[in-house]
Design a protein around this motif. Sequence first.
Motif, PDB file in Angstrom:
ATOM      1  N   MET A 114       0.832  -1.202   0.000  1.00  0.00           N
ATOM      2  CA  MET A 114       0.000   0.000   0.000  1.00  0.00           C
ATOM      3  C   MET A 114       0.867   1.254   0.000  1.00  0.00           C
ATOM      4  SD  MET A 114      -3.452  -0.688   2.225  1.00  0.00           S
ATOM      5  CE  MET A 114      -2.712  -1.421   3.690  1.00  0.00           C
ATOM      6  N   LEU A 115       1.916   1.269   0.830  1.00  0.00           N
ATOM      7  CA  LEU A 115       2.814   2.427   0.841  1.00  0.00           C
ATOM      8  C   LEU A 115       3.477   2.625  -0.514  1.00  0.00           C
ATOM      9  CD1 LEU A 115       4.538   2.053   4.323  1.00  0.00           C
ATOM     10  CD2 LEU A 115       3.148   3.987   3.575  1.00  0.00           C
ATOM     11  N   SER A 116       3.918   1.542  -1.121  1.00  0.00           N
ATOM     12  CA  SER A 116       4.575   1.624  -2.416  1.00  0.00           C
ATOM     13  C   SER A 116       3.613   2.147  -3.477  1.00  0.00           C
ATOM     14  CB  SER A 116       5.117   0.256  -2.816  1.00  0.00           C
ATOM     15  OG  SER A 116       5.958   0.354  -3.943  1.00  0.00           O
ATOM     16  N   THR A 117       2.370   1.667  -3.445  1.00  0.00           N
ATOM     17  CA  THR A 117       1.354   2.131  -4.390  1.00  0.00           C
ATOM     18  C   THR A 117       1.059   3.612  -4.189  1.00  0.00           C
ATOM     19  OG1 THR A 117       0.340  -0.064  -4.519  1.00  0.00           O
ATOM     20  CG2 THR A 117      -1.029   1.810  -5.156  1.00  0.00           C
ATOM     21  N   LEU A 118       0.875   4.026  -2.934  1.00  0.00           N
ATOM     22  CA  LEU A 118       0.594   5.432  -2.640  1.00  0.00           C
ATOM     23  C   LEU A 118       1.743   6.333  -3.088  1.00  0.00           C
ATOM     24  CD1 LEU A 118      -0.919   5.064   0.947  1.00  0.00           C
ATOM     25  CD2 LEU A 118      -2.164   5.660  -1.147  1.00  0.00           C
ATOM     26  N   SER A 119       2.974   5.861  -2.892  1.00  0.00           N
ATOM     27  CA  SER A 119       4.133   6.693  -3.205  1.00  0.00           C
ATOM     28  C   SER A 119       4.285   6.926  -4.702  1.00  0.00           C
ATOM     29  CB  SER A 119       5.414   6.056  -2.651  1.00  0.00           C
ATOM     30  OG  SER A 119       5.774   4.911  -3.398  1.00  0.00           O
ATOM     31  N   HIS A 120       3.738   6.029  -5.518  1.00  0.00           N
ATOM     32  CA  HIS A 120       3.844   6.172  -6.972  1.00  0.00           C
ATOM     33  C   HIS A 120       2.615   6.839  -7.591  1.00  0.00           C
ATOM     34  CE1 HIS A 120       7.119   3.282  -6.388  1.00  0.00           C
ATOM     35  NE2 HIS A 120       7.561   3.671  -7.558  1.00  0.00           N
ATOM     36  N   SER A 121       1.671   7.239  -6.759  1.00  0.00           N
ATOM     37  CA  SER A 121       0.469   7.888  -7.270  1.00  0.00           C
ATOM     38  C   SER A 121       0.675   9.393  -7.363  1.00  0.00           C
ATOM     39  CB  SER A 121      -0.721   7.583  -6.355  1.00  0.00           C
ATOM     40  OG  SER A 121      -0.667   8.375  -5.174  1.00  0.00           O
ATOM     41  N   ASP A 122      -0.306  10.066  -7.934  1.00  0.00           N
ATOM     42  CA  ASP A 122      -0.258  11.529  -8.043  1.00  0.00           C
ATOM     43  C   ASP A 122      -0.881  12.215  -6.836  1.00  0.00           C
ATOM     44  OD1 ASP A 122       1.037  11.552 -10.496  1.00  0.00           O
ATOM     45  OD2 ASP A 122      -0.829  11.491 -11.649  1.00  0.00           O
ATOM     46  N   ILE A 123      -1.210  11.463  -5.805  1.00  0.00           N
ATOM     47  CA  ILE A 123      -1.759  12.049  -4.582  1.00  0.00           C
ATOM     48  C   ILE A 123      -0.594  12.587  -3.765  1.00  0.00           C
ATOM     49  CG2 ILE A 123      -3.086  11.623  -2.483  1.00  0.00           C
ATOM     50  CD1 ILE A 123      -4.432   9.299  -3.966  1.00  0.00           C
ATOM     51  N   LYS A 124      -0.454  13.886  -3.737  1.00  0.00           N
ATOM     52  CA  LYS A 124       0.717  14.513  -3.139  1.00  0.00           C
ATOM     53  C   LYS A 124       0.344  15.396  -1.950  1.00  0.00           C
ATOM     54  CE  LYS A 124       3.289  12.437  -6.052  1.00  0.00           C
ATOM     55  NZ  LYS A 124       3.977  11.210  -5.601  1.00  0.00           N
ATOM     56  N   PRO A 125       1.325  15.754  -1.133  1.00  0.00           N
ATOM     57  CA  PRO A 125       1.044  16.554   0.066  1.00  0.00           C
ATOM     58  C   PRO A 125       0.720  18.003  -0.262  1.00  0.00           C
ATOM     59  CG  PRO A 125       3.400  16.243  -0.191  1.00  0.00           C
ATOM     60  CD  PRO A 125       2.747  15.382  -1.227  1.00  0.00           C
ATOM     61  N   SER A 126       0.107  18.665   0.717  1.00  0.00           N
ATOM     62  CA  SER A 126      -0.153  20.096   0.574  1.00  0.00           C
ATOM     63  C   SER A 126       1.154  20.870   0.695  1.00  0.00           C
ATOM     64  CB  SER A 126      -1.130  20.554   1.661  1.00  0.00           C
ATOM     65  OG  SER A 126      -0.490  20.532   2.936  1.00  0.00           O
ATOM     66  N   LYS A 127       1.146  22.111   0.275  1.00  0.00           N
ATOM     67  CA  LYS A 127       2.360  22.927   0.326  1.00  0.00           C
ATOM     68  C   LYS A 127       2.783  23.223   1.762  1.00  0.00           C
ATOM     69  CE  LYS A 127       0.000  27.406  -0.060  1.00  0.00           C
ATOM     70  NZ  LYS A 127      -0.079  28.661  -0.863  1.00  0.00           N
ATOM     71  N   ASN A 128       1.862  23.080   2.707  1.00  0.00           N
ATOM     72  CA  ASN A 128       2.180  23.373   4.107  1.00  0.00           C
ATOM     73  C   ASN A 128       2.529  22.123   4.912  1.00  0.00           C
ATOM     74  OD1 ASN A 128       1.650  26.188   3.886  1.00  0.00           O
ATOM     75  ND2 ASN A 128      -0.545  25.771   3.997  1.00  0.00           N
ATOM     76  N   TRP A 129       2.594  20.966   4.270  1.00  0.00           N
ATOM     77  CA  TRP A 129       2.892  19.729   4.999  1.00  0.00           C
ATOM     78  C   TRP A 129       4.280  19.797   5.614  1.00  0.00           C
ATOM     79  CZ3 TRP A 129       5.570  14.872   3.231  1.00  0.00           C
ATOM     80  CH2 TRP A 129       5.372  13.822   4.138  1.00  0.00           C
ATOM     81  N   LEU A 130       4.385  19.404   6.879  1.00  0.00           N
ATOM     82  CA  LEU A 130       5.666  19.454   7.594  1.00  0.00           C
ATOM     83  C   LEU A 130       6.738  18.659   6.867  1.00  0.00           C
ATOM     84  CD1 LEU A 130       7.354  20.259  10.090  1.00  0.00           C
ATOM     85  CD2 LEU A 130       6.481  18.170  11.212  1.00  0.00           C
ATOM     86  N   GLY A 131       6.372  17.531   6.273  1.00  0.00           N
ATOM     87  CA  GLY A 131       7.331  16.675   5.594  1.00  0.00           C
ATOM     88  C   GLY A 131       8.033  17.317   4.413  1.00  0.00           C
ATOM     89  N   ASN A 132       7.526  18.454   3.938  1.00  0.00           N
ATOM     90  CA  ASN A 132       8.204  19.172   2.855  1.00  0.00           C
ATOM     91  C   ASN A 132       9.570  19.688   3.303  1.00  0.00           C
ATOM     92  OD1 ASN A 132       6.080  18.830   1.022  1.00  0.00           O
ATOM     93  ND2 ASN A 132       5.023  20.657   1.750  1.00  0.00           N
ATOM     94  N   ASN A 133       9.805  19.700   4.620  1.00  0.00           N
ATOM     95  CA  ASN A 133      11.095  20.117   5.166  1.00  0.00           C
ATOM     96  C   ASN A 133      12.062  18.955   5.349  1.00  0.00           C
ATOM     97  OD1 ASN A 133      10.542  23.042   5.839  1.00  0.00           O
ATOM     98  ND2 ASN A 133       8.917  22.086   7.022  1.00  0.00           N
ATOM     99  N   SER A 134      11.655  17.757   4.940  1.00  0.00           N
ATOM    100  CA  SER A 134      12.467  16.569   5.178  1.00  0.00           C
ATOM    101  C   SER A 134      13.814  16.626   4.462  1.00  0.00           C
ATOM    102  CB  SER A 134      11.710  15.316   4.716  1.00  0.00           C
ATOM    103  OG  SER A 134      12.522  14.160   4.828  1.00  0.00           O
ATOM    104  N   SER A 135      14.803  15.947   5.038  1.00  0.00           N
ATOM    105  CA  SER A 135      16.110  15.810   4.396  1.00  0.00           C
ATOM    106  C   SER A 135      16.073  14.781   3.273  1.00  0.00           C
ATOM    107  CB  SER A 135      17.159  15.354   5.419  1.00  0.00           C
ATOM    108  OG  SER A 135      17.248  16.255   6.487  1.00  0.00           O
ATOM    109  N   HIS A 136      15.002  13.993   3.209  1.00  0.00           N
ATOM    110  CA  HIS A 136      14.931  12.868   2.288  1.00  0.00           C
ATOM    111  C   HIS A 136      13.929  13.148   1.166  1.00  0.00           C
ATOM    112  CE1 HIS A 136      17.282  10.622   5.247  1.00  0.00           C
ATOM    113  NE2 HIS A 136      16.480  11.145   6.145  1.00  0.00           N
TER     114      HIS A 136
END
Length: 226
Positions: free
Chosen positions: A168-190
């Motif tokens: 499920m994670l792999s499927t979600l990661s390859h989809s076009d469903i992406k985070p909002s511009k304010n998502w904290l994870g946008n600051n990730s090192s990865h």
Amino acid sequence: MRKSQDEFNRDAKKIHEIFNDEKFSCFNCKTCEIEDMLSHIQKFPGLIVLFEEGEEFEGKKRIVFIGYSRNVKKRVQEYFYDKERNATLKRHVGDSLINSEINNGSLSQENLGLWWDYENEDRLSHGNYREIEEKIIGEVQNHIKLKFSFVLLPVKNATHRRTLAWRMLSTLSHSDIKPSKNWLGNNSSHFQVKESGLWAMRTFKSAKFMEDRDFELLDKYVRGEV
């Protein structure tokens, strides 16, 4: 044969529809104490599907992480209660919080390296890093407490738990469903975290995605037939 982008998007949408269904009780401790929330969770093997406030997809809560455990209550306690950095989710949230403070000039780049060097006790001898780490861990706990909610799915079979979570994670990661511009994870090192909008990394290298047989198995667990 590799899936098309439309197929990834279709399957990712299906995953969101499954776990946004009202049949699932959605837990959070935004308006209650963590201990009270934990008292309503039983000990059983299964999946933990997490959402984050502010993250939506077509009017549904967007999935930001899927964990699995033979004792979901213990894993939820690790996420929401324990002060130790004992879960990948917490390490990535801390990484993003540190990066946001580096960007505003309140922390140095060295702190980020020390955060990931968590198995080396010598890191605590670097200046005032012990106090910095305690502060970050507190911020991680506060963010998870106030921003995260989750649903639980009993899955007895250990192989099924791992396979369903990773696919499920792999499927979600390859989809076009992406985070909002304010998502904290946008600051990730990865870059994997930023591109996928998920608080996970290792499953993104997997070539195994959700197939019809996986959805059939997942549906049986949702209906309580397994």
